[in-house]
Design a protein around this motif. Sequence first.
Motif, PDB file in Angstrom:
ATOM      1  N   GLU A 147      51.215  -7.682   0.498  1.00 53.55           N
ATOM      2  CA  GLU A 147      51.774  -6.335   0.518  1.00 53.55           C
ATOM      3  C   GLU A 147      53.299  -6.368   0.462  1.00 53.55           C
ATOM      4  OE1 GLU A 147      48.191  -4.006   2.863  1.00 53.55           O
ATOM      5  OE2 GLU A 147      50.016  -4.488   3.967  1.00 53.55           O
ATOM      6  N   ALA A 148      53.885  -7.361   1.115  1.00 51.87           N
ATOM      7  CA  ALA A 148      55.339  -7.503   1.050  1.00 51.87           C
ATOM      8  C   ALA A 148      55.788  -7.857  -0.361  1.00 51.87           C
ATOM      9  CB  ALA A 148      55.808  -8.572   2.033  1.00 51.87           C
ATOM     10  N   ARG A 149      54.948  -8.663  -1.068  1.00 53.09           N
ATOM     11  CA  ARG A 149      55.279  -8.972  -2.467  1.00 53.09           C
ATOM     12  C   ARG A 149      55.343  -7.686  -3.293  1.00 53.09           C
ATOM     13  NH1 ARG A 149      51.461 -13.705  -2.316  1.00 53.09           N
ATOM     14  NH2 ARG A 149      52.769 -15.563  -2.248  1.00 53.09           N
ATOM     15  N   PHE A 150      54.409  -6.812  -3.044  1.00 55.05           N
ATOM     16  CA  PHE A 150      54.394  -5.551  -3.774  1.00 55.05           C
ATOM     17  C   PHE A 150      55.658  -4.733  -3.493  1.00 55.05           C
ATOM     18  CE2 PHE A 150      53.291  -0.984  -3.131  1.00 55.05           C
ATOM     19  CZ  PHE A 150      53.383  -0.627  -4.460  1.00 55.05           C
ATOM     20  N   ILE A 151      56.033  -4.604  -2.227  1.00 57.06           N
ATOM     21  CA  ILE A 151      57.226  -3.825  -1.876  1.00 57.06           C
ATOM     22  C   ILE A 151      58.468  -4.444  -2.509  1.00 57.06           C
ATOM     23  CG2 ILE A 151      58.736  -3.166   0.041  1.00 57.06           C
ATOM     24  CD1 ILE A 151      56.231  -2.803   1.731  1.00 57.06           C
ATOM     25  N   ALA A 152      58.573  -5.754  -2.449  1.00 55.49           N
ATOM     26  CA  ALA A 152      59.734  -6.424  -3.038  1.00 55.49           C
ATOM     27  C   ALA A 152      59.779  -6.211  -4.543  1.00 55.49           C
ATOM     28  CB  ALA A 152      59.695  -7.908  -2.714  1.00 55.49           C
ATOM     29  N   ALA A 153      58.601  -6.297  -5.191  1.00 54.83           N
ATOM     30  CA  ALA A 153      58.560  -6.115  -6.644  1.00 54.83           C
ATOM     31  C   ALA A 153      59.019  -4.720  -7.045  1.00 54.83           C
ATOM     32  CB  ALA A 153      57.142  -6.377  -7.152  1.00 54.83           C
ATOM     33  N   VAL A 154      58.738  -3.723  -6.196  1.00 60.17           N
ATOM     34  CA  VAL A 154      59.159  -2.357  -6.492  1.00 60.17           C
ATOM     35  C   VAL A 154      60.663  -2.198  -6.323  1.00 60.17           C
ATOM     36  CG1 VAL A 154      59.010   0.039  -5.718  1.00 60.17           C
ATOM     37  CG2 VAL A 154      56.932  -1.319  -5.960  1.00 60.17           C
ATOM     38  N   ILE A 155      61.199  -2.638  -5.201  1.00 57.06           N
ATOM     39  CA  ILE A 155      62.610  -2.355  -4.926  1.00 57.06           C
ATOM     40  C   ILE A 155      63.555  -3.289  -5.661  1.00 57.06           C
ATOM     41  CG2 ILE A 155      62.038  -1.446  -2.646  1.00 57.06           C
ATOM     42  CD1 ILE A 155      63.354  -4.005  -1.490  1.00 57.06           C
ATOM     43  N   LYS A 156      63.037  -4.407  -6.203  1.00 53.97           N
ATOM     44  CA  LYS A 156      63.922  -5.327  -6.928  1.00 53.97           C
ATOM     45  C   LYS A 156      63.901  -5.077  -8.428  1.00 53.97           C
ATOM     46  CE  LYS A 156      65.698  -8.495  -5.090  1.00 53.97           C
ATOM     47  NZ  LYS A 156      67.007  -8.663  -4.423  1.00 53.97           N
TER      48      LYS A 156
END
Length: 429
Positions: A16-25
Motif C-alpha cells: 500500500e505504501a508503494r501505491f501511495i509513493a507511486a502516486v505522489i512521485k
Amino acid sequence: MAGDGEGRCDLSATTEARFIAAVIKDPEGDRWRECAGLPPDAFTDHACRKAWRAIVNAPTYDDAAIAGRRYFANTTNGDDYIDDRKAMFLAALPDLESVAEWAATLPTSRSARRFPPLETEPAERDILEDVEPIIAGLLEPGDKMNISSGSKSFKTWTLIQLAYAVNTGSDFLGFQTNRRKVLFLNFEIKPRNFWKRVWRVRRALKLGKADDFNVWNLRGKGFSLDRDAEELIRRAKAVGAGLIILDPIYKLFGDRNESSTGDMGTLMTIFDRINDATGAAIAYAHHFAKGNAAAKDSMDRQSGSGVFGRDPDCLFVLTRLDEGEGQNTFAVDVTLRDFQPVDKFGVRREHPIMIRDDSVNTQNLHQPGRQSKYDLTKMVAALPAAGLKAGEWQEAAGMGTRSTFNEYRADAMRLGLVFKDGDYYKQQK
C-alpha cells in the motif's frame, strides 16, 4: 491477493505504501487524477488509509504530493517504493484480474508513459466523422485562437463579444457559433469594471443574462500558468467549459521573454496540455509590434516571437484602416490550419461591439503619419489600361507630394494591385 467486493484490497502495508509513493512521485499528477475515485477504506493499513484520505481530498496535485510526503516523513522519502507499478494498480482498483492484465501492457519507462501509443491509420468513417465546430469555419474543440490587433483596438471588448456569442450560440462577426460554456480568465480589469463591460456587450448584442458564463477574476492574485495550470484544468472541467479565454496573454509570460521562440514555445506547450486535458479551445488576444503594421504580412504583425503567428490554429488579425473608411474601422485577415481559407473582410466599432462591414475597402490600411485623404483604390483606378509612368500616375491620381505617392505606390505593388512593365505601371488584372 483478493478484493472484498467493496473496493477494499487485502494488501500488505508495504504494498500500500508503494501505491501511495507511486502516486505522489508522479511529476505530471496523472496517477493522482486516475485514482481520484479510490476511497480511503480501500486500504487495510491505518496509516496508509489516513494518508490517502488527505491525498484524495487535496484540491491540487501539489497539495496531494505535500500530504503524501508527510506520510513518509519519519520513515523514508518514498523513493524505494515507486518501482512496483503492478502493485500500484492492483491497490487502486477492485477488479483485480482485468487490472492485472491492463497493468502488464503499460510501459515501465517514465518518459515513455508521458506520450501516447503509436497509431496506424484508422477506419475511414473515423477520419471523416464531422466534429461540431465552436465557430463555424474557424475553430474546433482543442484549437488555439489568437486575436491580434494594435494598441487601443478594443481587444478585451472583442474577447467578451466572442465569449458571449459562443456562450449563447449566436453570431460572431458573420460566423455562426455552436453553443459552449465559456470560462474567461480576467487578469487585468477590476471585477466590477469587467462585469460592466459584459453588461454593455450583451445589451448591444440584444442577449439576455447567461447564468453559465463563468469568469475567473485574477487581477492581483498572483496566478502563474506554470504553477496553476492544474487548477485551471480542474475549474474548466468543473464548469464543462468548451472555450477558455485568457486575457491578456502577456500576464502569463512570467519570466519568459516575449521575443524568445523557446520561451513562447514552452508557454504554448502548456496551452496544449490544457487543450488535451479539457477538450476545450483556447482563445487569447495579442498586440502588434511597434511601427507600421500595414507594411508587414498579417502573420508577422504580432509583437515578439514568430510563435504567435505560427502556433495558433486560427489567427484572427484586425488591422486599422485609413480614417477615410470610417473611424475605428478594421480589416480582418484570417489564417487557418484546418479549415478552408476565409476572404479578408471589414469590421467597424460601434461601441461597445464590433460590427461586420463588407462595404469597406480592406486594402486601404492606415499608415502612421500619412495623410488620410488619399484612397489607394482610387489611386490604382487612375491607371489606364496602357499604364503610366510614375510622374504621370502621380498627377492622374491627384497626389500632391512625391513622398506620399511613393508610399502609396509601394503599398499597391506589395498588395499585388499593380505591376511594373518597363517604365510603366499597370493595373493587375
